[in-house]
Scaffold this active site. Structure first.
Site, PDB file in Angstrom:
ATOM      1  N   CYS A  66     -20.683   2.751  -9.613  1.00  0.00           N
ATOM      2  CA  CYS A  66     -20.285   1.780 -10.646  1.00  0.00           C
ATOM      3  C   CYS A  66     -21.521   1.370 -11.440  1.00  0.00           C
ATOM      4  O   CYS A  66     -22.645   1.556 -10.984  1.00  0.00           O
ATOM      5  CB  CYS A  66     -19.687   0.527 -10.014  1.00  0.00           C
ATOM      6  N   CYS A  88     -16.045  -7.044  -4.330  1.00  0.00           N
ATOM      7  CA  CYS A  88     -15.248  -5.818  -4.510  1.00  0.00           C
ATOM      8  C   CYS A  88     -14.434  -5.493  -3.261  1.00  0.00           C
ATOM      9  O   CYS A  88     -14.949  -5.478  -2.159  1.00  0.00           O
ATOM     10  CB  CYS A  88     -16.178  -4.654  -4.822  1.00  0.00           C
ATOM     11  N   ARG A 136       0.331   5.800  -2.238  1.00  0.00           N
ATOM     12  CA  ARG A 136       1.091   4.744  -1.560  1.00  0.00           C
ATOM     13  C   ARG A 136       2.503   4.658  -2.127  1.00  0.00           C
ATOM     14  O   ARG A 136       3.471   4.614  -1.403  1.00  0.00           O
ATOM     15  CB  ARG A 136       0.366   3.419  -1.723  1.00  0.00           C
ATOM     16  N   TYR A 137       2.613   4.601  -3.449  1.00  0.00           N
ATOM     17  CA  TYR A 137       3.917   4.529  -4.114  1.00  0.00           C
ATOM     18  C   TYR A 137       4.307   5.947  -4.523  1.00  0.00           C
ATOM     19  O   TYR A 137       3.446   6.734  -4.925  1.00  0.00           O
ATOM     20  CB  TYR A 137       3.820   3.670  -5.369  1.00  0.00           C
ATOM     21  N   ASP A 180      -8.964 -10.030  -2.233  1.00  0.00           N
ATOM     22  CA  ASP A 180      -8.631  -9.291  -1.008  1.00  0.00           C
ATOM     23  C   ASP A 180      -9.547  -9.660   0.153  1.00  0.00           C
ATOM     24  O   ASP A 180     -10.632 -10.204  -0.040  1.00  0.00           O
ATOM     25  CB  ASP A 180      -8.723  -7.785  -1.277  1.00  0.00           C
ATOM     26  N   ARG A 211       2.998   7.377  -8.186  1.00  0.00           N
ATOM     27  CA  ARG A 211       1.622   7.307  -8.697  1.00  0.00           C
ATOM     28  C   ARG A 211       0.587   7.428  -7.592  1.00  0.00           C
ATOM     29  O   ARG A 211       0.830   7.014  -6.465  1.00  0.00           O
ATOM     30  CB  ARG A 211       1.398   6.018  -9.494  1.00  0.00           C
ATOM     31  N   ARG A 254     -13.308  -2.642  -2.611  1.00  0.00           N
ATOM     32  CA  ARG A 254     -13.696  -1.311  -2.134  1.00  0.00           C
ATOM     33  C   ARG A 254     -15.186  -1.270  -1.844  1.00  0.00           C
ATOM     34  O   ARG A 254     -15.810  -0.215  -1.918  1.00  0.00           O
ATOM     35  CB  ARG A 254     -13.367  -0.250  -3.191  1.00  0.00           C
ATOM     36  N   CYS A 306     -19.898  -5.476  -7.786  1.00  0.00           N
ATOM     37  CA  CYS A 306     -19.348  -6.825  -7.739  1.00  0.00           C
ATOM     38  C   CYS A 306     -19.375  -7.292  -6.292  1.00  0.00           C
ATOM     39  O   CYS A 306     -18.979  -6.543  -5.395  1.00  0.00           O
ATOM     40  CB  CYS A 306     -17.921  -6.815  -8.273  1.00  0.00           C
ATOM     41  N   ASP A 329      -2.373  -7.857  -2.791  1.00  0.00           N
ATOM     42  CA  ASP A 329      -2.282  -6.524  -2.207  1.00  0.00           C
ATOM     43  C   ASP A 329      -2.176  -6.787  -0.704  1.00  0.00           C
ATOM     44  O   ASP A 329      -3.132  -7.257  -0.087  1.00  0.00           O
ATOM     45  CB  ASP A 329      -3.527  -5.704  -2.562  1.00  0.00           C
ATOM     46  N   LYS A 343       1.195  -3.968  -3.622  1.00  0.00           N
ATOM     47  CA  LYS A 343       1.002  -5.231  -4.347  1.00  0.00           C
ATOM     48  C   LYS A 343       2.350  -5.895  -4.575  1.00  0.00           C
ATOM     49  O   LYS A 343       3.310  -5.213  -4.924  1.00  0.00           O
ATOM     50  CB  LYS A 343       0.363  -4.946  -5.699  1.00  0.00           C
TER      51      LYS A 343
HETATM   52  C1  PLP Z   1      -2.882  -0.895  -7.060  1.00  0.00           C
HETATM   53  C2  PLP Z   1      -2.444   0.428  -6.705  1.00  0.00           C
HETATM   54  C3  PLP Z   1      -1.640   1.187  -7.570  1.00  0.00           C
HETATM   55  C4  PLP Z   1      -1.213   0.691  -8.919  1.00  0.00           C
HETATM   56  O1  PLP Z   1      -0.279  -0.306  -8.799  1.00  0.00           O
HETATM   57  P1  PLP Z   1       0.453  -0.846 -10.113  1.00  0.00           P
HETATM   58  O2  PLP Z   1       1.278  -1.953  -9.574  1.00  0.00           O
HETATM   59  O3  PLP Z   1       1.233   0.298 -10.668  1.00  0.00           O
HETATM   60  O4  PLP Z   1      -0.613  -1.282 -11.058  1.00  0.00           O
HETATM   61  C5  PLP Z   1      -1.238   2.435  -7.182  1.00  0.00           C
HETATM   62  N1  PLP Z   1      -1.583   2.942  -5.996  1.00  0.00           N
HETATM   63  C6  PLP Z   1      -2.364   2.245  -5.131  1.00  0.00           C
HETATM   64  C7  PLP Z   1      -2.735   2.868  -3.853  1.00  0.00           C
HETATM   65  C8  PLP Z   1      -2.819   0.972  -5.457  1.00  0.00           C
HETATM   66  O5  PLP Z   1      -3.602   0.291  -4.617  1.00  0.00           O
HETATM   67  S1  SF4 Z   2     -14.829  -4.205  -8.473  1.00  0.00           S
HETATM   68 FE1  SF4 Z   2     -15.760  -2.663  -7.103  1.00  0.00          FE
HETATM   69  S2  SF4 Z   2     -15.119  -0.697  -7.949  1.00  0.00           S
HETATM   70 FE2  SF4 Z   2     -14.849  -2.208  -9.575  1.00  0.00          FE
HETATM   71  S3  SF4 Z   2     -16.785  -2.208 -10.751  1.00  0.00           S
HETATM   72 FE3  SF4 Z   2     -16.946  -3.823  -9.199  1.00  0.00          FE
HETATM   73  S4  SF4 Z   2     -17.967  -2.809  -7.480  1.00  0.00           S
HETATM   74 FE4  SF4 Z   2     -17.159  -1.170  -8.778  1.00  0.00          FE
END
Ligand code: PLP
Ligand code: SF4
Length: 348
Positions: free
Chosen positions: A104, A111, A91-92, A271, A95, A113, A108, A308, A315
């Site tokens: 996991c 979560c 995305r960025y 989220d 990174r 995801r 959670c 986010d 974010k």
């Molecule tokens: C959260 C996230 C990051 C990391 O973001 P930081 O602000 O650097 O902690 C990087 N890529 C994606 C896709 C993310 O969702």
């Molecule tokens: S927040 Fe989601 S990815 Fe992270 S430990 Fe919990 S279930 Fe796993």
């Protein structure tokens, strides 16, 4: 020394048998389990005081998860939208996120995801090769964030192999792990695991933790091993209704983290994942908590409160704001809520 239950709880029947779910809700909970995987690690079972406390609510399924609101999304933060190869999100510019596994130690209930985790184990070899090839071919990528799933469910041998592959890419200078393992399964933080994490390049670890009750003596020992090994430790916390949505609760968590050499990094607004509305506070509530914490808690204990943005826009800090433009000056709010005018001496 706490005696740990033998195994993780993963089925509704197990939870009922352990007295952690009411038998008369079995049908509804079964429906929840079919939509979203269940797993409560032995350490978190032992850390629960009752079936309705801050730990229980994070990991025990609830029929409230069957309420899917129209605004809730399958891919709340656009991981899939920004995925150049399976398991990778870019995305960025500088990174990427690499989901090395979908597994996991705990699942959670909030979560973000939750639709992606809990399926097959490690990322298939071919996908991992494609992700590494993409990273190697993209010199702008300076940092690789390993998440998932939880990357620390992988064996030290596997992690060490992955770290070696990443170290061989000259532009990747930082590898960051996002994990719950030091808290939910601290016994995994062995010497071998630490050696795998410390392989070059520079490694950061971001611990996901939401309540001081999670930081058991075993978790404290795991954090000590990591900090003593020189791995910089940060934390991320999700703001969760009924679990940690008060200044006192978060203050206690952040002080506990600082004491164990973990610097609070992010407080996430919850989220819009499907079936999580019972956990979500308003942004106004989150801002009020952050405002109370400023001044009351050491600055090194204050994370940035972030959202986010749904759809994959990244974010952003969401306040509270302390600066408001007022024509040719600013109105600044101090930590006690008093207002002050400030004018840039050199402003035109
Ligand atoms: C959260 C996230 C990051 C990391 O973001 P930081 O602000 O650097 O902690 C990087 N890529 C994606 C896709 C993310 O969702
Ligand atoms: S927040 Fe989601 S990815 Fe992270 S430990 Fe919990 S279930 Fe796993």
């Amino acid at each position: 020394m706490t005696i740990l239950p033998q195994r993780a709880l993963t089925r509704v029947e197990d939870l009922i048998e352990a007295g952690l779910a009411p038998a008369d809700r079995a049908d509804g909970l079964q429906q929840v389990a079919e939509a979203f995987r269940i797993r409560v690690s032995p350490e978190m079972q032992a850390a629960m005081i009752d079936a309705d406390d801050a730990i229980a609510r994070q990991f025990l399924p609830d029929t409230a998860e069957l309420t899917i609101r129209p605004e809730e999304l399958y891919d709340p933060i656009g991981d899939i939208t920004y995925s150049p190869t399976p398991g990778l999100t870019h995305r960025y510019p500088d990174r990427v996120i690499l989901a090395a596994t979908h597994t996991c130690e705990v699942y959670c209930r909030f979560c973000f995801r939750r639709e992606a985790v809990g399926e097959e184990g490690a990322l298939p070899e071919a996908d991992l090769e494609a992700a590494l090839a993409y990273i190697a071919a993209t010199p702008a990528i300076w940092e690789v964030i390993l998440t998932g799933g939880d990357p620390l469910v992988l064996s030290p041998r596997r992690l060490s192999a992955l770290m070696q592959r990443l170290s061989a890419i000259p532009h990747v200078e930082i590898v960051r792990f996002h994990t719950r393992v030091p808290v939910v399964a601290p016994a995994r933080i062995t010497d071998d695991m630490i050696a795998a994490l410390r392989a070059r390049p520079t490694t950061y670890l971001v611990l996901h933790t939401n309540h001081a009750q999670e930081i058991t003596p075993a978790a404290q020992a795991a954090l000590k091993r990591l900090a003593d090994a020189g791995i910089p430790l940060l934390s991320q916390t999700v703001l969760l209704k009924g679990i940690n949505d008060s200044a006192a609760t978060l203050e206690s968590l952040f002080r506990t983290l600082l004491r164990h050499r973990v610097t609070p990094y992010y407080l996430h607004h919850c989220d819009l994942a499907r079936g999580t509305s019972h956990f979500r506070t308003t942004i106004a509530a989150g801002q009020a908590i952050m405002a109370q914490l400023r001044g009351r808690l050491s600055g090194i204990g204050l994370p940035t409160y972030v959202l986010d943005i749904p759809g994959g826009f990244g974010k952003v800090p969401i306040g509270p704001g302390y600066v408001e433009p007022t024509g040719d000056a600013y109105q600044i709010t101090d930590w006690q809520g008093r207002r002050h005018a400030y004018r840039d001496p050199d402003a035109p």
